[in-house]
Design a protein around this motif. Sequence first.
Motif, PDB file in Angstrom:
ATOM      1  N   ALA A 195      10.523 -63.897  37.629  1.00  0.00           N
ATOM      2  CA  ALA A 195      10.429 -63.884  39.100  1.00  0.00           C
ATOM      3  C   ALA A 195      11.507 -64.748  39.741  1.00  0.00           C
ATOM      4  O   ALA A 195      11.904 -65.777  39.192  1.00  0.00           O
ATOM      5  CB  ALA A 195       9.052 -64.376  39.537  1.00  0.00           C
ATOM      6  N   GLY A 196      11.961 -64.326  40.899  1.00  0.00           N
ATOM      7  CA  GLY A 196      12.898 -65.116  41.689  1.00  0.00           C
ATOM      8  C   GLY A 196      12.174 -66.286  42.329  1.00  0.00           C
ATOM      9  O   GLY A 196      11.141 -66.120  42.983  1.00  0.00           O
ATOM     10  N   SER A 197      12.693 -67.477  42.143  1.00  0.00           N
ATOM     11  CA  SER A 197      11.999 -68.691  42.583  1.00  0.00           C
ATOM     12  C   SER A 197      12.001 -68.898  44.088  1.00  0.00           C
ATOM     13  O   SER A 197      11.218 -69.711  44.592  1.00  0.00           O
ATOM     14  CB  SER A 197      12.591 -69.905  41.880  1.00  0.00           C
ATOM     15  N   LEU A 198      12.842 -68.191  44.822  1.00  0.00           N
ATOM     16  CA  LEU A 198      12.770 -68.318  46.281  1.00  0.00           C
ATOM     17  C   LEU A 198      11.419 -67.865  46.808  1.00  0.00           C
ATOM     18  O   LEU A 198      10.955 -68.365  47.829  1.00  0.00           O
ATOM     19  CB  LEU A 198      13.903 -67.538  46.959  1.00  0.00           C
ATOM     20  N   GLN A 199      10.748 -66.945  46.090  1.00  0.00           N
ATOM     21  CA  GLN A 199       9.414 -66.544  46.537  1.00  0.00           C
ATOM     22  C   GLN A 199       8.424 -67.703  46.380  1.00  0.00           C
ATOM     23  O   GLN A 199       7.491 -67.829  47.177  1.00  0.00           O
ATOM     24  CB  GLN A 199       8.940 -65.282  45.829  1.00  0.00           C
ATOM     25  N   PHE A 200       8.614 -68.554  45.382  1.00  0.00           N
ATOM     26  CA  PHE A 200       7.752 -69.731  45.222  1.00  0.00           C
ATOM     27  C   PHE A 200       7.962 -70.678  46.407  1.00  0.00           C
ATOM     28  O   PHE A 200       7.024 -71.242  46.963  1.00  0.00           O
ATOM     29  CB  PHE A 200       8.059 -70.479  43.924  1.00  0.00           C
ATOM     30  N   LEU A 201       9.222 -70.845  46.752  1.00  0.00           N
ATOM     31  CA  LEU A 201       9.605 -71.708  47.867  1.00  0.00           C
ATOM     32  C   LEU A 201       8.990 -71.206  49.173  1.00  0.00           C
ATOM     33  O   LEU A 201       8.393 -71.972  49.939  1.00  0.00           O
ATOM     34  CB  LEU A 201      11.127 -71.715  47.945  1.00  0.00           C
ATOM     35  N   ARG A 202       9.131 -69.904  49.420  1.00  0.00           N
ATOM     36  CA  ARG A 202       8.568 -69.310  50.648  1.00  0.00           C
ATOM     37  C   ARG A 202       7.044 -69.470  50.684  1.00  0.00           C
ATOM     38  O   ARG A 202       6.462 -69.753  51.726  1.00  0.00           O
ATOM     39  CB  ARG A 202       8.945 -67.834  50.744  1.00  0.00           C
ATOM     40  N   HIS A 203       6.411 -69.280  49.533  1.00  0.00           N
ATOM     41  CA  HIS A 203       4.948 -69.397  49.460  1.00  0.00           C
ATOM     42  C   HIS A 203       4.501 -70.827  49.788  1.00  0.00           C
ATOM     43  O   HIS A 203       3.564 -71.022  50.573  1.00  0.00           O
ATOM     44  CB  HIS A 203       4.458 -68.984  48.070  1.00  0.00           C
ATOM     45  N   ALA A 204       5.169 -71.805  49.194  1.00  0.00           N
ATOM     46  CA  ALA A 204       4.817 -73.204  49.471  1.00  0.00           C
ATOM     47  C   ALA A 204       5.005 -73.514  50.952  1.00  0.00           C
ATOM     48  O   ALA A 204       4.166 -74.185  51.575  1.00  0.00           O
ATOM     49  CB  ALA A 204       5.674 -74.141  48.616  1.00  0.00           C
ATOM     50  N   HIS A 205       6.084 -73.015  51.529  1.00  0.00           N
ATOM     51  CA  HIS A 205       6.352 -73.225  52.949  1.00  0.00           C
ATOM     52  C   HIS A 205       5.256 -72.593  53.805  1.00  0.00           C
ATOM     53  O   HIS A 205       4.769 -73.208  54.768  1.00  0.00           O
ATOM     54  CB  HIS A 205       7.727 -72.647  53.296  1.00  0.00           C
ATOM     55  N   GLU A 206       4.839 -71.382  53.469  1.00  0.00           N
ATOM     56  CA  GLU A 206       3.756 -70.711  54.210  1.00  0.00           C
ATOM     57  C   GLU A 206       2.454 -71.501  54.112  1.00  0.00           C
ATOM     58  O   GLU A 206       1.731 -71.643  55.105  1.00  0.00           O
ATOM     59  CB  GLU A 206       3.549 -69.277  53.697  1.00  0.00           C
ATOM     60  N   LEU A 207       2.149 -72.011  52.921  1.00  0.00           N
ATOM     61  CA  LEU A 207       0.930 -72.806  52.755  1.00  0.00           C
ATOM     62  C   LEU A 207       0.972 -74.060  53.622  1.00  0.00           C
ATOM     63  O   LEU A 207      -0.031 -74.434  54.248  1.00  0.00           O
ATOM     64  CB  LEU A 207       0.741 -73.202  51.293  1.00  0.00           C
ATOM     65  N   ALA A 208       2.119 -74.714  53.677  1.00  0.00           N
ATOM     66  CA  ALA A 208       2.265 -75.908  54.516  1.00  0.00           C
ATOM     67  C   ALA A 208       2.075 -75.551  55.987  1.00  0.00           C
ATOM     68  O   ALA A 208       1.404 -76.283  56.733  1.00  0.00           O
ATOM     69  CB  ALA A 208       3.624 -76.561  54.279  1.00  0.00           C
TER      70      ALA A 208
END
Length: 163
Positions: free
Chosen positions: A74-87
């Motif tokens: 998986a592309g890690s930018l999706q992890f980054l976006r997910h963490a940002h959305e959770l915040a």
Amino acid sequence: MSEVRVGQGWDVHRIAVGRALILGGVAVPCEFGLEGHSDADVLSHAITDAILGAAALGDIGMHFPDTDPRWKGAGSLQFLRHAHELAKERGFRLVHVDSTVILERPKLKDYRIAIRQSLGEALGLELDRVSVKFKTAEGAGPVGEGRSAEAQAVVTLAAVHEG
């Protein structure tokens, strides 16, 4: 006064021949990449952990375990976006990212703007709110010996509401 939180993230991956070197969502031309279950973007992983930490939401392994086949490659930018959305769901806005990649080679200075732009786009931040620095380990330890790469990150979150 509005609540401000700071989160710190760190990640390390082994060097792996035959893999792409992805940093902040940018493919850096190199004869090696980093070993990992996902794309092993050590920089995005460190920033993801920093965001999750600032919002008291655990760490990247809790949200994207390397035992889950969904995240294989998986592309890690999706992890980054997910963490940002959770915040954001918890009432925080991301104010600033300061990060450092520690890698002996290749030299990364020519990729700084592209990496900052990629991270800024993924996080909805202006370029002047995304800092990316590059260091070597001066030949010391596993990074200095060319066996691994590390990244560190600090993020600032501000509460959207007064609290």
